[in-house]
Design a protein around this motif. Structure first.
Motif, PDB file in Angstrom:
ATOM      1  N   VAL A  14      32.837 -38.143   9.738  1.00 12.91           N
ATOM      2  CA  VAL A  14      31.529 -38.751   9.762  1.00 12.91           C
ATOM      3  C   VAL A  14      30.646 -37.598   9.494  1.00 12.91           C
ATOM      4  CG1 VAL A  14      32.043 -40.711  11.079  1.00 12.91           C
ATOM      5  CG2 VAL A  14      31.509 -38.723  12.192  1.00 12.91           C
ATOM      6  N   GLU A  15      29.377 -37.743   8.983  1.00  9.10           N
ATOM      7  CA  GLU A  15      28.401 -36.535   8.695  1.00  9.10           C
ATOM      8  C   GLU A  15      27.442 -36.340   9.916  1.00  9.10           C
ATOM      9  OE1 GLU A  15      26.251 -37.690   5.302  1.00  9.10           O
ATOM     10  OE2 GLU A  15      28.079 -37.813   4.216  1.00  9.10           O
ATOM     11  N   GLY A  16      27.126 -35.258  10.050  1.00 10.57           N
ATOM     12  CA  GLY A  16      26.140 -34.698  11.200  1.00 10.57           C
ATOM     13  C   GLY A  16      26.326 -33.292  11.569  1.00 10.57           C
ATOM     14  N   PRO A  17      25.667 -32.819  12.436  1.00 12.98           N
ATOM     15  CA  PRO A  17      25.860 -31.488  12.832  1.00 12.98           C
ATOM     16  C   PRO A  17      27.195 -30.730  13.187  1.00 12.98           C
ATOM     17  CG  PRO A  17      24.900 -32.670  14.860  1.00 12.98           C
ATOM     18  CD  PRO A  17      25.133 -33.653  13.664  1.00 12.98           C
ATOM     19  N   GLU A  18      27.613 -29.913  12.720  1.00 19.73           N
ATOM     20  CA  GLU A  18      28.811 -29.236  12.687  1.00 19.73           C
ATOM     21  C   GLU A  18      29.101 -28.566  14.080  1.00 19.73           C
ATOM     22  OE1 GLU A  18      30.172 -26.362   9.902  1.00 19.73           O
ATOM     23  OE2 GLU A  18      29.778 -27.770   8.320  1.00 19.73           O
ATOM     24  N   GLU A  19      30.173 -28.919  14.912  1.00 19.40           N
ATOM     25  CA  GLU A  19      30.310 -28.562  16.385  1.00 19.40           C
ATOM     26  C   GLU A  19      31.734 -28.133  16.390  1.00 19.40           C
ATOM     27  OE1 GLU A  19      29.456 -27.922  20.143  1.00 19.40           O
ATOM     28  OE2 GLU A  19      27.960 -28.665  18.530  1.00 19.40           O
ATOM     29  N   GLY A  20      31.965 -26.993  16.316  1.00 14.75           N
ATOM     30  CA  GLY A  20      33.461 -26.341  16.674  1.00 14.75           C
ATOM     31  C   GLY A  20      34.426 -26.598  15.362  1.00 14.75           C
ATOM     32  N   GLY A  21      33.810 -26.582  14.213  1.00 18.43           N
ATOM     33  CA  GLY A  21      34.427 -26.810  13.000  1.00 18.43           C
ATOM     34  C   GLY A  21      34.424 -28.633  12.726  1.00 18.43           C
ATOM     35  N   ALA A  22      34.230 -29.297  13.534  1.00 14.46           N
ATOM     36  CA  ALA A  22      34.160 -30.767  13.480  1.00 14.46           C
ATOM     37  C   ALA A  22      32.814 -31.299  12.963  1.00 14.46           C
ATOM     38  CB  ALA A  22      34.907 -31.587  14.306  1.00 14.46           C
ATOM     39  N   VAL A  23      32.656 -32.454  12.214  1.00 14.55           N
ATOM     40  CA  VAL A  23      31.318 -32.869  12.022  1.00 14.55           C
ATOM     41  C   VAL A  23      31.369 -33.973  12.985  1.00 14.55           C
ATOM     42  CG1 VAL A  23      29.964 -33.913  10.191  1.00 14.55           C
ATOM     43  CG2 VAL A  23      31.803 -32.300   9.620  1.00 14.55           C
ATOM     44  N   VAL A  24      30.128 -33.818  13.874  1.00 11.51           N
ATOM     45  CA  VAL A  24      29.950 -34.882  14.934  1.00 11.51           C
ATOM     46  C   VAL A  24      28.376 -35.187  14.934  1.00 11.51           C
ATOM     47  CG1 VAL A  24      30.150 -35.424  17.388  1.00 11.51           C
ATOM     48  CG2 VAL A  24      31.758 -33.934  16.314  1.00 11.51           C
ATOM     49  N   PRO A  25      27.968 -36.638  14.687  1.00 12.76           N
ATOM     50  CA  PRO A  25      26.753 -37.040  14.522  1.00 12.76           C
ATOM     51  C   PRO A  25      26.184 -36.834  16.172  1.00 12.76           C
ATOM     52  CG  PRO A  25      27.879 -38.397  13.425  1.00 12.76           C
ATOM     53  CD  PRO A  25      29.058 -37.528  13.925  1.00 12.76           C
ATOM     54  N   ALA A  26      24.924 -36.725  16.215  1.00 12.87           N
ATOM     55  CA  ALA A  26      24.232 -36.661  17.508  1.00 12.87           C
ATOM     56  C   ALA A  26      24.400 -37.561  18.399  1.00 12.87           C
ATOM     57  CB  ALA A  26      22.728 -36.237  17.269  1.00 12.87           C
ATOM     58  N   GLY A  27      24.231 -38.882  17.853  1.00 15.56           N
ATOM     59  CA  GLY A  27      24.422 -39.989  18.798  1.00 15.56           C
ATOM     60  C   GLY A  27      25.812 -40.296  19.262  1.00 15.56           C
ATOM     61  N   LEU A  28      26.919 -39.857  18.476  1.00 17.06           N
ATOM     62  CA  LEU A  28      28.395 -39.796  18.915  1.00 17.06           C
ATOM     63  C   LEU A  28      28.405 -38.573  19.884  1.00 17.06           C
ATOM     64  CD1 LEU A  28      31.134 -40.866  18.542  1.00 17.06           C
ATOM     65  CD2 LEU A  28      31.386 -39.538  16.428  1.00 17.06           C
ATOM     66  N   GLU A  29      27.962 -37.570  19.559  1.00 19.19           N
ATOM     67  CA  GLU A  29      28.276 -36.521  20.450  1.00 19.19           C
ATOM     68  C   GLU A  29      28.017 -36.706  21.783  1.00 19.19           C
ATOM     69  OE1 GLU A  29      27.491 -31.788  20.293  1.00 19.19           O
ATOM     70  OE2 GLU A  29      25.996 -32.792  19.362  1.00 19.19           O
ATOM     71  N   ALA A  30      26.677 -37.457  21.835  1.00 16.49           N
ATOM     72  CA  ALA A  30      26.261 -37.703  23.331  1.00 16.49           C
ATOM     73  C   ALA A  30      27.064 -38.567  23.939  1.00 16.49           C
ATOM     74  CB  ALA A  30      24.969 -38.199  23.262  1.00 16.49           C
ATOM     75  N   LEU A  31      27.659 -39.756  23.548  1.00 10.28           N
ATOM     76  CA  LEU A  31      28.659 -40.531  24.091  1.00 10.28           C
ATOM     77  C   LEU A  31      29.968 -39.896  24.419  1.00 10.28           C
ATOM     78  CD1 LEU A  31      28.267 -43.654  21.741  1.00 10.28           C
ATOM     79  CD2 LEU A  31      27.081 -42.905  23.787  1.00 10.28           C
ATOM     80  N   LEU A  32      30.435 -38.987  23.339  1.00  8.62           N
ATOM     81  CA  LEU A  32      31.650 -38.339  23.931  1.00  8.62           C
ATOM     82  C   LEU A  32      31.537 -37.450  24.865  1.00  8.62           C
ATOM     83  CD1 LEU A  32      32.761 -37.402  19.855  1.00  8.62           C
ATOM     84  CD2 LEU A  32      33.751 -38.984  21.616  1.00  8.62           C
ATOM     85  N   ALA A  33      30.523 -36.633  24.951  1.00  8.69           N
ATOM     86  CA  ALA A  33      30.122 -35.745  26.281  1.00  8.69           C
ATOM     87  C   ALA A  33      30.184 -36.776  27.542  1.00  8.69           C
ATOM     88  CB  ALA A  33      28.842 -35.248  26.086  1.00  8.69           C
TER      89      ALA A  33
END
Length: 467
Positions: A14-33
């Protein structure tokens, strides 16, 4: 869906800000956190993913369903279990590809994600995937109907959730006891947990309320315990585990009423002269029955159809109905429920037509809820709606305390477009409750069953379910 092991949600491309080499959208990132904080030792849980993402035309609205191994809590008598978490009912991407963009103070997407806790069987090495299929099915319902699943709602499934011989055949919705809620850059998300229940427990939720039944289950380890862990091998309902529950539920119905405000049904109606009869639909051959339904159903235009869809999202004025996005605790719903019927500016475009008499024909499953509608809703000054699954028409039972209705004691039956309202006066309610009491046990009803009140010019026929 595709089964993937050891690959986190960020691996889905998925598209979004890059995080540690992986592309993680902000909304998804918050849920994963939020999940990572609870399961720090499981950074790459087993996962079910949609092969073709929803925004690319795929059939499955949930991008991912992660499955974590939860050790439980022996001190609280909570067994080890599998913890399923969905990603997709909320706005993961924040770019409008699936959900409308909203601010951080608003609900994200539909405002929730689904979870489920399934008791882990002894020696089980990997989680079953059937809960993921159920979560996708519920998500499809939400996306198609735009009806939000809220804490206290119930889902009539009518089949063991895992396709076994289990008594656990329906679902209640609770707040996930560990994940709770989270704020994301795309809005707020509540984790709504699926809880498997028996038919007896479903009926208790319908006749009383889902939250009350969940509170009872929380105090019984065998029924779910504090974390509401579903055990598909559970052989006893809450009534069998604790017989005093029956009185508790009955007192709740009597004192608080029901917060179920409507159900979908196969319901048709006709205006008939007093003393005339209408042959029950089940007595016709399939062809004739279809023709009869076509003749009896209200005719609606496309414009009327769109207008009634709008009114079905709101709720009778001051009648206790609100959508779950602005939920008041008095109202609950179930899957197959479109919402409550409302008066609105669009509804005023319809011409109101008075009926001199009325004959309703309704399928058994929905008709069995008439005692609930009378005792749990109208007796407490509320309304109850049967929304047709044949088209967008609806039938609402109205008590004298409900404001905004277009029926009253002088005009008890009236139609406005595809919306029929039935006024039930206080002096008629006890008679209806007594005469229809046997419907509360649908297994004992001989079909077709016809009830007549000639002095009220009202007839109700209960017919078999459609094949």
């Amino acid at each position: 869906m595709d089964w993937r092991e050891g690959e986190g949600a960020a691996g889905g491309g998925v598209e979004g800000p890059e995080e540690g080499g992986a592309v993680v959208p902000a909304g998804l990132e918050a849920l994963l956190a939020r999940c990572s904080a609870m399961y720090p030792g499981q950074p790459n849980p087993l996962q079910v993913t949609a092969v073709l993402k929803y925004w690319l035309g795929g059939p499955d609205p949930l991008d991912y369903i992660s499955m974590y191994a939860n050790p439980g809590n022996p001190k609280l008598n909570i067994p080890p279990h599998w913890h399923y978490v969905s990603f997709g009912c909320s706005d993961l991407h924040g770019d409008g590809r699936v959900h409308e963009q909203t601010g951080p103070e608003s609900p994200s997407g539909f405002g929730f994600e689904l979870t489920m806790r399934l008791k882990r069987e002894e020696g089980e090495k990997s989680p079953p995937t059937w809960p993921a299929a159920i979560m996708q099915a519920l998500a499809k319902y939400v996306f198609q109907s735009e009806s939000i699943l809220c804490v206290g709602d119930h889902v009539s499934w009518h089949c063991p959730l895992d396709n076994s011989e289990s008594r656990v055949q329906h679902m209640l919705m609770a707040e996930d006891p560990q994940l709770g809620s989270v704020s994301t850059p795309n809005g707020n998300v509540q984790f709504v947990q699926i809880v498997g229940v028996t038919t007896e427990e479903l009926r208790a939720a319908q006749h009383w309320n889902g939250v009350g039944v969940l509170d009872i289950m929380k105090r019984m380890p065998s029924a779910g315990g504090p974390w509401l862990v579903t055990d598909m091998r559970r052989g006893e309902s809450i009534y069998e585990l604790e017989p005093s529950v029956a009185e508790e539920v009955e007192n709740g119905i009597e004192n608080e009423g029901s917060n179920l405000s409507g159900v979908s049904s196969r319901i048709i109606w006709a205006e008939t002269e007093l003393g005339s009869t209408m042959t029950p639909l089940s007595a016709y051959s399939p062809k004739t029955q279809t023709e009869q339904e076509s003749e009896l159903l209200p005719r609606i235009t496309h414009v009327e159809s769109e207008q009634i869809k709008t009114t079905l999202q709101k709720g009778l004025m001051q009648g206790g109905g609100k959508s779950c996005m602005a939920q008041n605790k008095e109202t609950s719903s179930e899957v197959n429920v479109e919402g409550n019927v409302a008066t609105s500016d669009s509804a005023e475009l319809f011409v109101t037509r008075r009926l001199e008499s009325l004959h309703l024909s309704i399928n058994l499953e929905s008709g069995a809820l008439l005692p609930l509608a009378l005792r749990g809703r109208l007796k407490h000054g509320r309304h109850f709606t049967f929304k047709s699954v044949v088209d967008v028409s609806a039938v609402t039972l109205v008590s004298p305390a409900v404001a905004g209705a277009f029926v009253d004691a002088s005009c008890p039956y009236a139609v406005r477009g595809p919306w029929l309202q039935i006024f039930i006066p206080d002096d008629f309610l006890p008679t209806l409750v007594e005469d229809l009491a046997d419907l509360a046990d649908p297994d004992e009803v001989t079909l077709p069953a016809t009830f007549r009140w000639p002095n009220r010019k009202l007839t109700i026929t209960i017919v078999a379910e459609e094949a």
